[in-house]
Design an enzyme around this catalytic site. Sequence first.
Site, PDB file in Angstrom:
ATOM      1  N   ASP A   1       0.836  -1.206   0.000  1.00 56.08           N
ATOM      2  CA  ASP A   1       0.000   0.000   0.000  1.00 56.08           C
ATOM      3  C   ASP A   1       0.869   1.254   0.000  1.00 56.08           C
ATOM      4  OD1 ASP A   1       0.790  -0.647   2.655  1.00 56.08           O
ATOM      5  OD2 ASP A   1      -0.882   0.473   3.519  1.00 56.08           O
TER       6      ASP A   1
ATOM      7  N   GLU B   1      -0.102  -1.075   5.917  1.00 57.47           N
ATOM      8  CA  GLU B   1       1.002  -0.526   6.712  1.00 57.47           C
ATOM      9  C   GLU B   1       0.826   0.974   6.885  1.00 57.47           C
ATOM     10  OE1 GLU B   1       4.952   1.036   7.895  1.00 57.47           O
ATOM     11  OE2 GLU B   1       3.737   1.609   6.183  1.00 57.47           O
TER      12      GLU B   1
END
Length: 390
Positions: free
Chosen positions: A83, A148
């Site tokens: 991400d 994350e």
Amino acid sequence: MTNPTSAPTSVLSPTLQLACDLIERPSVTPDDAGCQPLMIKRLEAIGFHCQTLIFDEGGVPIKNLWAVRGDSGPIFCFAGHTDVVPTGPESEWKIPPFSPTIKDGMLYGRGAADMKGSLASMVVACEDFVAANPNHSGRIAFLITADEEGPAIDGTVKVVKHLQEQGTHIDWCLVGEPSSTSKVGDTIKNGRRGSLGAWLSINGKQGHVAYPHLADNPIHRIAPALAELANENWDNGNDFFPATSFQVSNFNSGTGATNVIPGKVDIICNFRFSTEVTAEELQQRTEAILQKHELDYVVDWRLSGLPFLTAEGDLVDAAVTAIKKTTGIDTELSTAGGTSDGRFIAPTGSQVVELGPVNATIHQVDECILASDLETLTTIYTGIMEELLP
Ligand SMILES: [Zn+2]
């Protein structure tokens, strides 16, 4: 596949090509946008057993990848995230954030530095290493999450818990976060400070500024206590950690009117703390100062990460050696910077280091890295596997 270089005849290296293929997948947190399937395809082709683990405690299904090559022996694990943070206004980018482009030797795109460049280097390093060492000792693993940059509740923390339940222990973990300062490999993070937040409300009594004896100004009350907190010597740090720091990040009070004493102050503060002090000690010492100033307060503490340190051992040695061999640089060990997913892995007893590209433009508009740094990083990652899994 479009060729993202300005020179259409040039052929990209495998690492750069994969980095571009990942960047053009718009995986704004917590969306994986097809990044993990792409990695799985490459890893399965070289003998990795891949497992997709989905967790949804936060209400959205989050994709995680656990991949292993080898049946027994110590585990060397690459950890990272697919991400990326949001782009902000795309009109402010000189190159569209999900159209990876190499210009003047720099690779541009959201995630180029944090951390799709590292992911590409990890995969290609494994391809190179496995081709040369098909029967390597131990096991190589990947722990990759799409959670994350966001709340990070269905990502690495859950995968680590799952692995512990399976009895799987990661011996050495390399997190690909952009650790370098000005040249790739100049800095590795062998630990991180802890992060402790305080949401603090000070109650007073609202009133007219012309009648202060009928009111109780909470700003006046908290000001000397805040000064004391800001000047407090929480610890002196140690060989690996700078001294613990206290910062006020938000201070809200007042009605906007000039003639009203506010009834309340809301403050958010944060400690970045070393291994010389515990979160409990910081809480006690903070509240002792608040009580000394006789404040009417409510505080909500949130611990977002404990400090961790991998002082020495095979992993730090392997990283230092591989960097020296590849770049000639004597790397610096550092614990500065924000928190990372290393905070979830280190408490299981794993050795953890963070080693990735230069972090100068992470989370910024026009995020970019020196394209050639990714080749260097691939060579360093390969070198670390050669040291650990001969
Ligand atoms: Zn990152």
